[in-house]
Design a protein around this motif. Sequence first.
Motif, PDB file in Angstrom:
ATOM      1  N   THR A  94       3.771   9.331  -1.240  1.00 48.85           N
ATOM      2  CA  THR A  94       2.766  10.310  -1.356  1.00 48.85           C
ATOM      3  C   THR A  94       3.752  11.612  -1.518  1.00 48.85           C
TER       4      THR A  94
ATOM      5  N   ASN B 290       2.398   4.621   1.420  1.00 47.01           N
ATOM      6  CA  ASN B 290       2.926   5.118   2.660  1.00 47.01           C
ATOM      7  C   ASN B 290       3.134   6.851   2.638  1.00 47.01           C
TER       8      ASN B 290
ATOM      9  N   SER C 163       3.157  -0.631   5.416  1.00 44.98           N
ATOM     10  CA  SER C 163       2.063  -0.684   4.533  1.00 44.98           C
ATOM     11  C   SER C 163       2.473  -1.993   3.364  1.00 44.98           C
TER      12      SER C 163
ATOM     13  N   THR D 178      -4.115  -1.257   8.601  1.00 43.61           N
ATOM     14  CA  THR D 178      -4.936  -2.359   9.579  1.00 43.61           C
ATOM     15  C   THR D 178      -4.881  -3.747   9.463  1.00 43.61           C
TER      16      THR D 178
ATOM     17  N   GLY E 236       0.828  -1.268  -0.171  1.00 46.82           N
ATOM     18  CA  GLY E 236      -0.007   0.074  -0.194  1.00 46.82           C
ATOM     19  C   GLY E 236       0.733   1.377  -0.004  1.00 46.82           C
TER      20      GLY E 236
ATOM     21  N   ASP F 206      -4.484   9.955   6.011  1.00 45.76           N
ATOM     22  CA  ASP F 206      -5.710  10.268   5.849  1.00 45.76           C
ATOM     23  C   ASP F 206      -6.664  10.391   6.903  1.00 45.76           C
ATOM     24  N   GLN F 207      -6.668   9.551   8.059  1.00 44.91           N
ATOM     25  CA  GLN F 207      -7.567   9.699   9.037  1.00 44.91           C
ATOM     26  C   GLN F 207      -6.882  10.499  10.290  1.00 44.91           C
TER      27      GLN F 207
ATOM     28  N   PRO G 174       1.453   4.309   6.773  1.00 36.31           N
ATOM     29  CA  PRO G 174       0.546   4.135   5.700  1.00 36.31           C
ATOM     30  C   PRO G 174      -0.393   5.416   5.243  1.00 36.31           C
ATOM     31  N   GLN G 175      -0.392   5.622   4.173  1.00 38.53           N
ATOM     32  CA  GLN G 175      -1.268   6.837   3.799  1.00 38.53           C
ATOM     33  C   GLN G 175      -2.534   6.851   4.265  1.00 38.53           C
ATOM     34  N   HIS G 176      -3.281   5.679   4.208  1.00 42.28           N
ATOM     35  CA  HIS G 176      -4.673   5.671   4.523  1.00 42.28           C
ATOM     36  C   HIS G 176      -4.738   6.085   6.069  1.00 42.28           C
TER      37      HIS G 176
ATOM     38  N   ASP H 105      -3.396  -1.072   4.163  1.00 37.95           N
ATOM     39  CA  ASP H 105      -4.141   0.184   4.614  1.00 37.95           C
ATOM     40  C   ASP H 105      -3.820   0.553   6.017  1.00 37.95           C
TER      41      ASP H 105
END
Length: 451
Positions: free
Chosen positions: A56, A52, A103, A110, A50, A151-152, A146-148, A108
């Motif tokens: 990005t 990270n 990632s 998790t 994924g 984002d949170q 991880p970028q996901h 993601d």
Amino acid sequence: MATAPSATTSTSPAVYDWNPESASFPEQFAWGAATAAYQIEGGWDADGKGLNVWDTFTHQGGDRVFKNHTGDVACGSYTLWEEDLKCIKQLGLTHYRFSLSWSRLLPDGTTGFINQKGVDYYDKVIDGLLANRVTPVVTLYHFDLPQHLEDQGGWRSGAIVETFDAYAQFCFRTFGDRVKLWLTINEPYVVAALGYEKGIMAPGVTEPGTGAYLAAHNMIKAHAAAWHSYDKLFREKQGGLVSIALNSDWAEPSDPNSPADQEAAKRHMAFCLDWFAAPIFLDGDYPAIMKSKISAVCKRQNCPSSRLPEFTSEERMMIKSTADFFSINYYTTRKIKHQDNTSCQPSFFSDQEAVQVMDPSWPVASGSSWLAVVPWGLRKLLKYIKDTYNHPVIYITENGFSQSDPAPLGDTQRWEYFRLTLQEILKEQRSPTPGPRPIQDQAMDTDLLPP
């Protein structure tokens, strides 16, 4: 290895009755090298990995990264691991420190989806090291969130404490039968100050005066949660050790005869090393000097409360004594000068009321303008850690010398840097008190980013 005689406030190394020709390292001294997943692996989108935050950050281009470089290929260790292993064997290392790409294992961030190809890769790395009698030292998180999760809210979100703990438990469960030395987070200071205050490193967030403190607060709690999980669920069967990799310069007062500069040097250490070490190794709370200084600045700025978050009494009990050894990354020393903070704008750096000065007499590494070569600063830092944190076992998990690209094949400057640094570590053996057992991570370390 034993620790050094008392350090002085002098800006030059003390004189010792010491003969390097007759000195030697003890048998238990560990010789290692250090790398980080994003800096060496490449394969940024290979086999289900994924995104990270560094993927990005570098892909956004602009002038934020030197010559728009990325880690997309890097050293290609994801496909060339066997070649790296040959180098490790050739160097005769006893330990190898590397990080897991969060990632790559959990795309993601998790445990909802596990990337088996990522697991297979790290199984291969760990098994290869052990087959060659090299001890793996594994870092769970080395800057590449991880970028996901970013984002949170990333490290600014309280929810990440539980998420990191779940990731750590997954790693302990998956690799802990073979890995006995764990580091939860690498250089939380750098992540907080440069990632969430200045924004010059991934994820590139600029929240002056608040972002660094909030990110650090959650990293400390995440580390402690992971340590407790290991202690309760895995330690008895696996028999490993868990700590956190902290970084610190050594601080000398710019004017050793100035009380203001002496106090500023103490604040520099409090806002750098002790910010994380005091809660984890001592009493579960931030250094008093840091709390009082931030509170005073906030009052002058008419803030409703201190910008430094507070731990609850339960959190302090949960955080204290959550490290099995002291892991330190050292690169340079700074002279520190007092500077009043008269700004109305919140700032983590201005809160310290201390500015860094480079002594023009110190040589500078050609590959990093910030890296003044001060080997004796490491000895003073080791002495400080020993005295402040009750004689812990110490692993020097990063230390190195950067040169311009391309580096000369002769490499004499690097050789001399290592020689002088190792001499300073050897001097620590003169103390009769129990002291550090370092990993001297030099030969393959690529973590030479601006402080």
